[in-house]
Design a protein around this motif. Structure first.
Motif, PDB file in Angstrom:
ATOM      1  N   ALA A 231       0.836  -1.198   0.000  1.00 41.28           N
ATOM      2  CA  ALA A 231       0.000   0.000   0.000  1.00 41.28           C
ATOM      3  C   ALA A 231       0.868   1.244   0.000  1.00 41.28           C
ATOM      4  O   ALA A 231       0.625   2.189  -0.775  1.00 41.28           O
TER       5      ALA A 231
ATOM      6  N   ILE B  21       2.449   1.819  -3.383  1.00 38.24           N
ATOM      7  CA  ILE B  21       1.511   2.367  -4.372  1.00 38.24           C
ATOM      8  C   ILE B  21       1.352   3.862  -4.153  1.00 38.24           C
ATOM      9  O   ILE B  21       1.411   4.673  -5.091  1.00 38.24           O
ATOM     10  N   LEU B  22       1.179   4.238  -2.884  1.00 38.78           N
ATOM     11  CA  LEU B  22       0.982   5.656  -2.577  1.00 38.78           C
ATOM     12  C   LEU B  22       2.208   6.470  -2.977  1.00 38.78           C
ATOM     13  O   LEU B  22       2.096   7.502  -3.648  1.00 38.78           O
TER      14      LEU B  22
ATOM     15  N   THR C  72       2.561   6.812  -6.688  1.00 38.46           N
ATOM     16  CA  THR C  72       1.623   7.798  -7.227  1.00 38.46           C
ATOM     17  C   THR C  72       2.153   9.211  -6.985  1.00 38.46           C
ATOM     18  O   THR C  72       2.200  10.043  -7.902  1.00 38.46           O
TER      19      THR C  72
ATOM     20  N   THR D  60       3.946  11.438  -9.908  1.00 42.89           N
ATOM     21  CA  THR D  60       3.255  12.653 -10.303  1.00 42.89           C
ATOM     22  C   THR D  60       4.187  13.859 -10.214  1.00 42.89           C
ATOM     23  O   THR D  60       4.249  14.695 -11.124  1.00 42.89           O
TER      24      THR D  60
ATOM     25  N   LEU E 155      -6.023   2.709  -0.188  1.00 44.45           N
ATOM     26  CA  LEU E 155      -6.049   2.154  -1.540  1.00 44.45           C
ATOM     27  C   LEU E 155      -7.015   2.943  -2.414  1.00 44.45           C
ATOM     28  O   LEU E 155      -6.724   3.253  -3.571  1.00 44.45           O
TER      29      LEU E 155
ATOM     30  N   ALA F 241      -5.402   6.180  -3.310  1.00 46.66           N
ATOM     31  CA  ALA F 241      -4.374   5.981  -4.324  1.00 46.66           C
ATOM     32  C   ALA F 241      -5.003   5.808  -5.694  1.00 46.66           C
ATOM     33  O   ALA F 241      -4.544   6.370  -6.697  1.00 46.66           O
TER      34      ALA F 241
ATOM     35  N   LEU G 142      -6.110   9.145  -6.940  1.00 44.23           N
ATOM     36  CA  LEU G 142      -4.959   9.931  -7.368  1.00 44.23           C
ATOM     37  C   LEU G 142      -4.495   9.485  -8.740  1.00 44.23           C
ATOM     38  O   LEU G 142      -4.186  10.293  -9.620  1.00 44.23           O
ATOM     39  N   TRP G 143      -4.467   8.170  -8.896  1.00 46.72           N
ATOM     40  CA  TRP G 143      -4.077   7.624 -10.195  1.00 46.72           C
ATOM     41  C   TRP G 143      -4.969   8.165 -11.281  1.00 46.72           C
ATOM     42  O   TRP G 143      -4.526   8.664 -12.312  1.00 46.72           O
TER      43      TRP G 143
ATOM     44  N   LEU H 266      -4.327  12.125 -11.589  1.00 46.88           N
ATOM     45  CA  LEU H 266      -3.031  12.719 -11.879  1.00 46.88           C
ATOM     46  C   LEU H 266      -2.233  11.958 -12.923  1.00 46.88           C
ATOM     47  O   LEU H 266      -1.696  12.539 -13.860  1.00 46.88           O
ATOM     48  N   VAL H 267      -2.139  10.659 -12.770  1.00 45.47           N
ATOM     49  CA  VAL H 267      -1.190   9.912 -13.591  1.00 45.47           C
ATOM     50  C   VAL H 267      -1.759   9.611 -14.967  1.00 45.47           C
ATOM     51  O   VAL H 267      -1.119   9.779 -15.976  1.00 45.47           O
TER      52      VAL H 267
END
Lengths: 261, 164, 694
Positions: A158, A161-162, A165, A169, C679, C682, C685-686, C689-690
């Protein structure tokens, strides 16, 4: 595709660091853990170095740059050791170190008041309270629940992943901002970061909020706080009062007395 | 106005601190350590705020950080008080014990470590025995049996005394 | 004030019913019968006055009056459906006056009888409230001026019958019998309702005045579509079959004897069961255009008369013997109605009246015996009661003689007329002057009637001799039916005197249930018996063919051109011989207790068993109707249970199952919640942003 590669490289770096942290997390008192810890240390260090290698050479002078790297390294390493420590007392001490290096970073950015406040309030007051409570509530010897993590792999995934990201970014946005305007993909970067000029425009209505060089720092901050945010200040003051009263009330509630009543 | 790569550096450090705090919060069992990890995440955010403050040349980020500092203080006061109360309840700081707000028909979550702990036979403390047997008044010149003596007598008999 | 007088006839029992229903259980209690007797008595007086008023041409010159009490509903015509105007009306003419007088008279006597018979029953007020309600409903049925009102009160008397059969509702057999009566009647009423619907769609109205009393409309429909009238008549007859307990729907009447005996006398012998006869007689004008339906009416009537008489031979329950006798006599009435001559219809109506007297008398006598015997009604358990109960014996004997049709008692005259009409229908050429089809007009003067015949010459040429049923000509059918009817007369005499001899003759035997107080019934019970016995004895002589009073009066409604006919000596001789033969055979076999009946039963065992078990009708219905319906019900139940409930249960379990899958998420572990939150963050955010960069 360049962006994709960039994100992928970030992922690899982050996974490396995450795995290192996973190895460092407490998992019982196994003798083989020592090796795992060493490997974890190495992996985390490599990951940190790789991340640092992406940092730009941007600081005005070398002393400042060196100071930043040292402080950032101390902060992150202390944080890793804090979450990896078996003993909450040591965790708290590592956290104090994180705070100290963070105040250094604040200072580097010209936030003198905040740096002082962090040391006084956080390191001086909050951490001491923590230690106090730890001493009060710590059974003899290392508690079994401190020696074992809950689902370390899942947590690290976890976290990875954070971190991926966020760092991905940041990386991407930074690269985009560095490019000339006509090379950016439409609508890509403005979504990530507002341009500084836009912020300056929005600040025009709040003259006190603008940091002006040469003016007394604390004087300026104080004006901002008490001229623009006085309601919030009052509310926070009230909140602190309520928290203190609440804390006293909670702790004084003796379960034995309650059952007797 | 601001130095973008510099901002990037600070934001990266803040993001890493936040992620580490998250990992700690998710994996550690100790209530206090979890709370410390939450504070670590706050630190990451504060760093980010200060970075933006410098970048934009505005006091906003720093003011926000000051507020979060005050909030952290209030939070610490209440949370630590709660931790003290919880610790008084059953002498442990293990978060896994506090699963009472789950669905009524769900079994408590036990990982391998907890399952192993649950299997171990509990060891109860042996109390020092002393004093008279209950129901006996003190009379001069009369030998009163103590609890120790009574138990010793029973031990000599074939009746098995329960352990606890 | 004839309107007021006629309105009083139904009003008196209705008021009595309401008063007893409200005050009975608390105030009136054991005095409830007074209101019923008063109400019925007042209704009788009014009905008698109306009857007398009809005889005089000055009061009601046209011979009939229709009073509209109030407009019930008035629906305008829309689309395909015509207008529907329905009023609650009272239609008084000679036929309804005869019915009313007979009905209220018997009802009054039965109420007097019941005041003693039902004494001490916990449901005393309820009984009299029901009886009053029944009297009111029956009066309204008789007086109704349209088919809907007829149907409504047709159902109302059915309801009263149900309530009174199941009067002792704690008794399982009584409540089952009530239910059976209700359900069997449903079958008939279904056809009846369809008949009424057909009348409405055909004539555009359901008032008598626009349909059965309107010869032009009838003639028009008959010219256009004669088959439709046949269908309507058959549907209406289905209702009559149910209500009047004709084959194959006769099974409910014998079971209805579970009710109190006064109820059996009033409802299931004298009045309600004759509603079907009355309805068919009322619709005579309609049936005149439906020769096939008439033949069916006759055949069903004759068949029922024979079958019921055969079953009655072997029954040992006194009331059941009388019940089968009732079924049999009702069959006679339909036999007469189906001939379509004034002789037959008048005979049927006359038999209806005389039968009401002697059958009510017999039932009340049986009730008297039952009362004395402590509730025992099986004839094998008592005997030789003639010395113990002389009044009951004498009146019962008179009733049985009337039933057997012995000269000069009333049964002789009415039954004889019916048999003569059947014989006349079998030999139309021999009675050319008598075989006049009753004119299908009641409201017309003779002049327009003649004109109608001229306008529709084909109608008068409806030759019943050409009508066939199952390939057999009508005349042949009537020949068969005549001999069957004569044989039934013999059987009737036999079984009625079998009952008399078994009950009242031989050595005196009293069942233990009667205790030591077996005695003649009190005068409140014997007085109605005596009055009815007088009626049963002399009614035929007074009103029958000797004086022709009844026929002349009834003809005010039927308007037959020729009502008198010569005495048919063959019929008279045959029926008298049958009556005497039957009584004599019964005397030989049952006057003294002997082994003769048993040995005869042994020698024709299959026939005996067939009769004893009522031709296995109940069993047949059970196997072919009840069992399939129960199977269907079981299937429906299982379908409801598994199919519908199962589906509903499944639907209700879906959220539960989904929740069961999702429930482990709610495990109370803070860290798990934090993980989920993180999760999700995240992922967001994905997405924000991504992804845009890629």
């Amino acid at each position: 595709m360049g962006e994709f590669e960039l994100t992928l490289s970030t992922l690899i770096v982050v996974v490396l660091g995450g795995f290192g942290v996973y190895l460092l997390l407490p998992r019982g008192t196994n003798p083989s853990d020592r090796i795992a810890r060493i490997v974890g240390c190495v992996l985390t260090t490599i990951s940190l170095v790789l991340i640092a290698s992406n940092f730009g050479d941007v600081l005005p002078n070398k002393t400042n740059e060196l100071t930043f790297y040292i402080l950032a390294a101390v902060s992150i390493v202390s944080a890793v050791l804090m979450i990896a420590s078996h003993n909450p007392v040591i965790s708290a001490l590592w956290f104090a170190l994180v705070l100290l290096s963070n105040s250094g970073l604040y200072l580097l950015q010209g936030a003198e008041f905040l740096s002082a406040a962090t040391i006084i309030i956080y390191a001086g007051a909050i951490i001491v309270t923590f230690l106090f409570v730890i001493m009060l509530a710590q059974p003899n010897g290392a508690a079994p629940y401190d020696l074992h993590s809950r689902e370390p792999l899942l947590s690290c995934t976890a976290g990875v992943i954070l971190a991926w990201t966020l760092l991905g970014t940041l990386h991407y946005a930074c690269n985009e901002e560095a490019k000339p305007l006509n090379q950016r993909p439409a609508g890509a970067s403005s979504a990530a970061l507002p341009s500084p000029s836009l912020v300056a425009k929005s600040l025009a209505g709040h003259p006190e909020s603008v940091i002006r060089e040469g003016k007394a720092h604390v004087d300026s901050l104080g004006r901002t706080l008490f001229l623009e945010h006085y309601v919030a200040i009052e509310v926070v003051g009230m909140l602190l009062l309520v928290a203190v009263v609440g804390a006293v009330l909670i702790v004084n509630r003796d379960p034995a007395k309650l059952t007797a009543a | 106005m601001g130095n973008l790569p510099l901002l990037n550096n600070y934001l990266s450090v803040g993001a890493i601190l936040f992620a580490l705090g998250l990992i700690g919060f998710l994996s550690r069992r100790n209530l206090i350590v979890m709370f410390l990890c939450a504070e670590l995440m706050l630190q990451g955010v504060s760093l980010t705020f200060v970075g933006f403050s410098t970048f934009h040349g505005s006091w906003g980020g720093q003011v926000f950080t000051i507020f979060s500092l005050a909030l952290a203080g209030a939070e610490a006061a209440v949370a630590l008080a709660l931790i003290v109360v919880l610790f008084r309840r059953n002498e442990t700081l293990d978060i896994s014990l506090w699963q009472d707000l789950r669905e009524a028909d769900q079994p408590p979550v036990l990982d391998e470590f907890e399952a192993a702990v649950a299997d171990v036979e509990p060891v109860y403390p042996e109390l020092t025995r002393s004093g008279l047997l209950p129901g006996q008044g003190r009379e001069p010149g009369h030998h009163h049996r103590t609890i120790d003596e009574a138990i010793d007598e029973q031990r000599h008999e074939p009746v098995e005394v329960p352990h606890a | 004030m004839p309107e007021f007088l006629v309105t009083l006839i139904p009003l008196c029992p209705l008021l009595a019913c309401l008063a007893i229903a409200v005050l009975g259980p608390t105030v009136l209690k054991e005095k409830s019968h007074w209101l019923t007797i008063l109400g019925n008595g007042a209704a009788f007086v009014c009905a008698l006055l109306a009857l007398i008023g009809l005889t005089s041409t000055s009061l009601i010159p046209q011979g009939h009056r229709t009073f509209e009490l109030y407009k019930w509903m008035s629906l305008p015509a829309s689309g395909d459906t015509g207008a529907l105007d329905i009023a609650i009306t009272l239609h008084l003419d000679s036929m309804s006056a005869i019915m009313l007088t007979m009905l209220t008279f018997v009802a009054t006597l039965v109420a007097i009888y019941a005041s003693s018979y039902m004494h001490g029953d916990p449901g005393y007020p309820r009984f009299f409230a029901c009886v009053s309600l029944f009297t009111f409903s029956m009066i309204m049925l008789v007086l109704s001026g349209n088919f809907l009102q007829l149907f409504m009160f047709w159902e109302a008397v059915g309801l009263c019958s149900y309530l009174l059969i199941g009067f002792w509702y704690e008794k399982p057999s009584a409540s089952a019998a009530g239910m059976k009566a209700f359900l069997v009647n449903r079958v008939g009423d279904f056809g009846f309702a369809i008949g009424i619907f057909l009348i409405w769609t055909t004539f555009g109205s359901i008032n008598y005045a626009d349909t059965i009393f309107n010869p032009d409309a009838l003639a028009k429909v008959a010219a256009e579509n004669p088959g439709l009238l046949e269908t309507i008549c058959l549907c209406l007859f289905t209702g009559a079959v149910g209500k009047s307990a004709q084959f194959p729907l006769h099974v409910w009447l014998p079971d209805a004897m579970e009710g109190p005996t006064p109820v059996s006398a009033l409802i299931h012998a004298a009045t309600m069961v004759t509603a079907g006869v009355y309805m068919v007689a009322r619709c005579t004008n309609l049936y005149m255009y439906a020769p096939h339906a008439q033949l069916v009416v006759s055949v069903i009537g004759g068949l029922t008369a024979l079958i019921a008489a055969l079953i009655g031979l072997t029954q040992t329950d006194l009331k059941r013997v009388l019940a089968y006798s009732t079924v049999s006599q009702l069959g006679y009435m339909f036999l007469g109605l189906g001939t379509g001559t004034f002789l037959g219809i008048g005979g049927a109506m006359f038999h209806l009246v005389t039968h009401a007297f002697f059958k009510a008398l017999l039932f009340l006598g049986a009730g008297s015996v039952m009362h004395a015997m402590g509730g025992v009604i099986d004839m094998r358990h008592f005997g030789g009661l003639r010395k113990l109960m002389p009044k009951t014996y004498a009146t019962f004997l008179i009733g049985s003689l009337a039933l057997a049709g012995l000269f000069p008692l009333s049964g002789f005259w009415s039954k004889d007329t019916i048999l003569a009409s059947v014989r006349m229908a079998a030999h139309p050429e021999a009675h050319a002057t008598d075989s006049h089809v009753v004119a299908a007009a009641s409201h017309d003067t003779h002049a327009t009637q003649a004109a109608r015949v001229e306008v529709h010459p084909t109608l008068s040429a409806v030759d019943k001799t050409q009508v066939t049923l199952f390939g057999i000509r009508a005349t042949a059918w009537y020949e068969i039916l005549f001999w069957a009817g004569s044989f039934t007369a013999f059987l009737t005499a036999f079984y009625s005197f079998r009952a008399v001899f078994m009950t009242f003759h031989g050595e005196e035997r009293i069942p233990p249930e009667a205790g030591h107080h077996a005695h003649e019934s009190p005068s409140a019970m014997t007085t109605p018996l005596i009055i009815l016995a007088v009626g049963a004895a002399f009614l035929g002589l007074a009103l029958g063919h000797m004086t022709s009073i009844f026929d002349d009066f009834l003809n005010k409604t039927l308007h037959a051109p020729e009502v008198h006919h010569a005495a048919d000596w063959l019929v008279i001789g045959l029926s008298t011989a049958a009556a005497i033969g039957g009584i004599g055979l019964a005397w030989v076999m049952y006057a003294e207790r002997s082994g003769v009946p048993a040995s005869i039963a042994q020698s024709v065992k299959p026939l005996y068993r067939l009769s004893l078990n009522k031709f296995y009708f109940d069993e047949l219905y059970y196997v072919f109707l009840v069992v399939p319906v129960m199977c269907l019900a079981q299937f429906s139940r299982f379908f409801d249970w598994i199919g519908i409930d199962g589906f509903v249960g499944f639907v209700s379990r879906v959220p539960g199952a989904v929740a069961k899958l999702a429930r482990p998420i709610q495990n109370g572990l803070v860290q798990f919640y934090a993980l989920s939150m993180m999760l999700a963050t995240a992922m967001l955010l994905w997405a924000l942003l991504v992804r845009p960069g890629w």
